[in-house]
Design an enzyme around this catalytic site. Structure first.
Site, PDB file in Angstrom:
ATOM      1  N   LEU A  86       7.091  -3.299   2.298  1.00 46.90           N
ATOM      2  CA  LEU A  86       7.999  -3.879   3.243  1.00 46.90           C
ATOM      3  C   LEU A  86       7.810  -3.964   4.494  1.00 46.90           C
ATOM      4  O   LEU A  86       6.941  -3.235   4.968  1.00 46.90           O
ATOM      5  CB  LEU A  86       9.309  -3.062   2.939  1.00 46.90           C
ATOM      6  CG  LEU A  86       9.863  -2.381   1.539  1.00 46.90           C
ATOM      7  CD1 LEU A  86      10.918  -1.731   1.630  1.00 46.90           C
ATOM      8  CD2 LEU A  86       9.688  -3.770   0.718  1.00 46.90           C
ATOM      9  N   GLY A 131       5.792  -1.289  -1.278  1.00 46.06           N
ATOM     10  CA  GLY A 131       6.512  -2.335  -1.887  1.00 46.06           C
ATOM     11  C   GLY A 131       5.637  -3.310  -2.396  1.00 46.06           C
ATOM     12  O   GLY A 131       6.085  -4.145  -3.353  1.00 46.06           O
ATOM     13  N   ASN A 153       2.868   5.131  -1.311  1.00 48.66           N
ATOM     14  CA  ASN A 153       2.409   6.125  -0.243  1.00 48.66           C
ATOM     15  C   ASN A 153       3.760   6.327   0.718  1.00 48.66           C
ATOM     16  O   ASN A 153       3.303   7.005   1.711  1.00 48.66           O
ATOM     17  CB  ASN A 153       1.313   5.259   0.618  1.00 48.66           C
ATOM     18  CG  ASN A 153       1.642   3.802   1.226  1.00 48.66           C
ATOM     19  OD1 ASN A 153       2.405   3.163   0.689  1.00 48.66           O
ATOM     20  ND2 ASN A 153       1.248   3.759   2.488  1.00 48.66           N
ATOM     21  N   GLU A 154       4.832   5.965   0.175  1.00 43.12           N
ATOM     22  CA  GLU A 154       5.870   6.146   1.025  1.00 43.12           C
ATOM     23  C   GLU A 154       6.088   7.675   1.748  1.00 43.12           C
ATOM     24  O   GLU A 154       6.133   7.717   2.894  1.00 43.12           O
ATOM     25  CB  GLU A 154       7.182   6.107   0.432  1.00 43.12           C
ATOM     26  CG  GLU A 154       7.541   4.365   0.250  1.00 43.12           C
ATOM     27  CD  GLU A 154       7.182   3.765  -0.661  1.00 43.12           C
ATOM     28  OE1 GLU A 154       5.976   4.466  -1.625  1.00 43.12           O
ATOM     29  OE2 GLU A 154       7.367   2.577  -1.005  1.00 43.12           O
TER      30      GLU A 154
HETATM   31  C1  LIG Z   1      14.192   4.563   2.064  1.00 45.52           C
HETATM   32  C2  LIG Z   1      12.925   3.468   2.427  1.00 45.52           C
HETATM   33  C3  LIG Z   1      12.449   3.003   1.249  1.00 45.52           C
HETATM   34  C4  LIG Z   1      11.275   2.236   1.571  1.00 45.52           C
HETATM   35  C5  LIG Z   1      10.539   1.805   0.630  1.00 45.52           C
HETATM   36  C6  LIG Z   1       9.335   0.990   0.706  1.00 45.52           C
HETATM   37  C7  LIG Z   1       8.482   1.029   1.993  1.00 45.52           C
HETATM   38  C8  LIG Z   1       7.392   0.123   2.023  1.00 45.52           C
HETATM   39  O1  LIG Z   1       7.000  -0.760   1.598  1.00 45.52           O
HETATM   40  S1  LIG Z   1       6.722   0.669   3.705  1.00 45.52           S
HETATM   41  C9  LIG Z   1       5.471  -0.308   4.084  1.00 45.52           C
HETATM   42  C10 LIG Z   1       4.390   0.511   3.738  1.00 45.52           C
HETATM   43  N1  LIG Z   1       3.049  -0.048   3.763  1.00 45.52           N
HETATM   44  C11 LIG Z   1       2.060   0.295   4.352  1.00 45.52           C
HETATM   45  O2  LIG Z   1       2.044   1.643   4.468  1.00 45.52           O
HETATM   46  C12 LIG Z   1       0.908  -0.574   4.552  1.00 45.52           C
HETATM   47  C13 LIG Z   1       0.603  -0.839   6.047  1.00 45.52           C
HETATM   48  N2  LIG Z   1      -0.515  -1.605   6.330  1.00 45.52           N
HETATM   49  C14 LIG Z   1      -1.744  -1.287   5.910  1.00 45.52           C
HETATM   50  O3  LIG Z   1      -2.070  -0.001   5.760  1.00 45.52           O
HETATM   51  C15 LIG Z   1      -2.582  -2.507   6.169  1.00 45.52           C
HETATM   52  O4  LIG Z   1      -2.057  -3.283   7.204  1.00 45.52           O
HETATM   53  C16 LIG Z   1      -3.514  -2.990   5.322  1.00 45.52           C
HETATM   54  C17 LIG Z   1      -4.428  -2.206   4.548  1.00 45.52           C
HETATM   55  C18 LIG Z   1      -2.227  -3.588   4.227  1.00 45.52           C
HETATM   56  C19 LIG Z   1      -4.081  -4.368   5.600  1.00 45.52           C
HETATM   57  O5  LIG Z   1      -5.321  -3.812   6.747  1.00 45.52           O
HETATM   58  P1  LIG Z   1      -5.884  -4.845   7.713  1.00 45.52           P
HETATM   59  O6  LIG Z   1      -6.489  -6.126   6.746  1.00 45.52           O
HETATM   60  O7  LIG Z   1      -6.933  -4.161   8.135  1.00 45.52           O
HETATM   61  O8  LIG Z   1      -4.535  -5.449   8.437  1.00 45.52           O
HETATM   62  P2  LIG Z   1      -3.939  -4.702   9.753  1.00 45.52           P
HETATM   63  O9  LIG Z   1      -3.773  -3.264   9.500  1.00 45.52           O
HETATM   64  O10 LIG Z   1      -4.680  -4.963  10.985  1.00 45.52           O
HETATM   65  O11 LIG Z   1      -2.667  -5.455   9.699  1.00 45.52           O
HETATM   66  C20 LIG Z   1      -2.360  -6.752  10.409  1.00 45.52           C
HETATM   67  C21 LIG Z   1      -1.178  -6.943  10.904  1.00 45.52           C
HETATM   68  O12 LIG Z   1      -0.091  -6.756   9.988  1.00 45.52           O
HETATM   69  C22 LIG Z   1       0.765  -5.594  10.685  1.00 45.52           C
HETATM   70  N3  LIG Z   1       1.304  -4.799   9.420  1.00 45.52           N
HETATM   71  C23 LIG Z   1       0.444  -4.475   8.474  1.00 45.52           C
HETATM   72  N4  LIG Z   1       1.434  -3.746   7.368  1.00 45.52           N
HETATM   73  C24 LIG Z   1       2.603  -4.131   7.927  1.00 45.52           C
HETATM   74  C25 LIG Z   1       3.805  -3.737   7.354  1.00 45.52           C
HETATM   75  N5  LIG Z   1       4.125  -3.140   6.139  1.00 45.52           N
HETATM   76  N6  LIG Z   1       5.099  -4.427   7.965  1.00 45.52           N
HETATM   77  C26 LIG Z   1       4.777  -4.989   9.107  1.00 45.52           C
HETATM   78  N7  LIG Z   1       3.735  -5.281   9.573  1.00 45.52           N
HETATM   79  C27 LIG Z   1       2.630  -4.840   9.220  1.00 45.52           C
HETATM   80  C28 LIG Z   1      -0.009  -4.812  11.317  1.00 45.52           C
HETATM   81  O13 LIG Z   1       0.640  -3.926  12.365  1.00 45.52           O
HETATM   82  C29 LIG Z   1      -1.145  -5.598  12.136  1.00 45.52           C
HETATM   83  O14 LIG Z   1      -0.296  -6.318  13.089  1.00 45.52           O
HETATM   84  P3  LIG Z   1      -0.913  -6.892  14.629  1.00 45.52           P
HETATM   85  O15 LIG Z   1      -1.520  -5.675  15.012  1.00 45.52           O
HETATM   86  O16 LIG Z   1       0.302  -7.319  15.486  1.00 45.52           O
HETATM   87  O17 LIG Z   1      -1.971  -7.924  14.178  1.00 45.52           O
END
Ligand SMILES: CCCC/C=C\CC(=O)SCCNC(=O)CCNC(=O)[C@H](O)C(C)(C)COP(=O)(O)OP(=O)(O)OC[C@H]1O[C@@H](n2cnc3c(N)ncnc32)[C@H](O)[C@@H]1OP(=O)(O)O
Length: 277
Positions: A86, A131, A153-154
Site C-alpha cells: 500500500l 499489500g 511485514n505490517e
Molecule cells: C490497518 C493498516 C493496514 C495496512 C495494510 C497493509 C500495509 C501496507 O501494504 S504498508 C506498505 C508496506 N511496504 C513496505 O514496507 C515496503 C516499503 N518499501 C521498501 O521496502 C522498498 O522500497 C522496496 C524493497 C519495495 C524497493 O526498494 P528499492 O528498489 O531500493 O526502492 P526504494 O526503497 O529506494 O524506494 C523508491 C521510492 O519509493 C518510495 N516507496 C517505497 N515503498 C513505498 C510505499 N509502500 N509507499 C510509498 N512510497 C514508497 C520510497 O520512499 C522511495 O521514494 P523516493 O525516496 O522519493 O524516491
C-alpha cells in the site's frame, strides 16, 4: 511452443492486442488466440498501491469480465519490485474521506482479483512486501525470481495486517506458520517462501518466470473451466464472504487505526527511513 508464446507475448504477432486502459498505470495485453491476459503494474518506481493504481486494476478486472479472458498473469514493469504494498502516503495524514475512498477501492480490487473465475498467476519479478504480498496471495499460483523478499511485514511498521490479509496467508501456509509470520512481520526470501509454500515455484530469472507462468496457464486451460472455477470459488468463498459481509466494519477499523497518533508517528518514521536509504 515457448518461442511461439514469447512472440505472442511480446506483441510480434497481431493476435496480441493492447487492452485499452484509461491510464498507463497498468499495461494490459490480451492474446486473442488463447485469451490469456498479462496485466503489468506500471507505477514506477515500486508500484506502491495508491487509489489510482488500485482503480486502474479494478477497472481492468471489471472489463475482463466482458472479454474472452481465459486466464491472467499479474506482473510488474519495475526491475526490482513486484509491488511495495500500500502507498504509505495514502495512510499518512489523509482526510477521513480520502482514507475511506482508498480503503474501499482496495477492498473492491481484492474482491475482484480473489474471486476471478479464470486462473490467475502472480509472476513475482521483485520484492513483494505487505499489500504486494496480498496481491500475489490473491492469485492462484505464485512464481518468484530468486533473492527477493515477500511477506506481510505490517507488524514491523507498527500497523496490523487486516483479517482478510491474514486469512489469505493462513489459507496458503497454514495457521501455525501464518501466526508466526504475522506476529513477527516476517519478510521471507524467495527461497524461504518456496520452502514454506508461500510461493509455489522459484524461477531462475525473469525469462524463466514468464515461461513457468505460461506453463501453469497451459495446464489450467486444459481443464473444464466451469468445474475448475466452481472448485476455486468453493475454496475461497468463506474468506471472501468474511470481508464482503463486514466491509463497513473493516473500513471503520482501518480509519480508527491509522488515525491514532502512535500509528501516524510510526508511519512518519518509516517514510523518513525509506527516503534516507
Ligand atoms: C490497518 C493498516 C493496514 C495496512 C495494510 C497493509 C500495509 C501496507 O501494504 S504498508 C506498505 C508496506 N511496504 C513496505 O514496507 C515496503 C516499503 N518499501 C521498501 O521496502 C522498498 O522500497 C522496496 C524493497 C519495495 C524497493 O526498494 P528499492 O528498489 O531500493 O526502492 P526504494 O526503497 O529506494 O524506494 C523508491 C521510492 O519509493 C518510495 N516507496 C517505497 N515503498 C513505498 C510505499 N509502500 N509507499 C510509498 N512510497 C514508497 C520510497 O520512499 C522511495 O521514494 P523516493 O525516496 O522519493 O524516491
Amino acid at each position: 511452443m515457448f518461442v511461439l508464446r514469447q512472440c505472442l507475448t511480446l506483441g510480434t504477432k497481431s493476435s496480441v492486442r493492447n487492452f485499452a486502459a484509461a491510464t498507463n498505470l497498468v499495461n494490459v495485453k490480451i492474446n486473442e488466440d488463447t485469451g490469456v491476459v498479462i496485466m503489468e503494474l506500471n507505477k514506477p518506481p515500486v508500484n506502491s498501491l495508491n487509489y489510482e493504481l488500485l482503480e486502474a486494476m479494478h477497472r481492468t478486472l471489471v472489463k475482463l469480465e466482458n472479454e474472452r479472458c481465459s486466464g491472467m498473469i499479474l506482473t510488474s514493469s519495475s526491475p526490482n519490485t513486484f509491488s511495495a504494498g500500500l502507498d504509505l502516503l495514502e495512510m499518512y495524514k489523509p482526510t477521513v474521506d480520502k482514507a475511506r475512498k482508498f480503503w474501499g477501492m482496495l477492498q473492491n480490487t481484492w474482491i475482484k482479483l480473489y474471486s476471478a473465475p479464470y486462473p490467475t498467476v502472480a509472476a513475482i519479478n521483485g520484492h513483494s512486501p505487505a499489500g504486494g504480498c496480498l496481491l500475489a496471495m490473491s492469485c492462484e499460483y505464485r512464481i518468484m525470481v530468486p533473492k527477493k523478499k515477500i511477506g506481510l511485514n505490517e507488524t514491523q511498521l507498527g500497523i496490523v495486517a487486516p483479517q482478510w490479509f491474514q486469512d489469505c496467508m493462513k489459507n496458503i501456509i497454514g495457521s501455525r506458520q501464518a501466526e508466526k509470520a504475522l506476529i513477527a512481520g516476517t519478510l521471507f526470501s524467495s527461497e524461504e517462501a518456496a520452502k514454506i509454500g508461500l510461493i509455489d515455484e522459484l524461477a531462475t530469472d525473469k525469462e524463466d518466470l514468464m515461461k513457468k507462468a505460461h506453463d501453469f496457464m497451459d495446464e489450467q486451460l486444459g481443464l473444464p473451466p466451469l468445474a475448475r472455477s466452481t472448485v476455486k470459488i468453493g475454496f475461497r468463498k468463506d474468506t471472501l464472504n468474511r470481508l464482503i459481509n463486514s466491509r463497513e466494519v473493516d473500513t471503520k477499523y482501518f480509519i480508527d487505526f491509522i488515525f491514532q497518533p502512535k500509528v501516524q508517528e510510526s508511519l512518519e518514521m518509516y517514510l523518513q527511513a525509506l527516503k534516507k536509504k
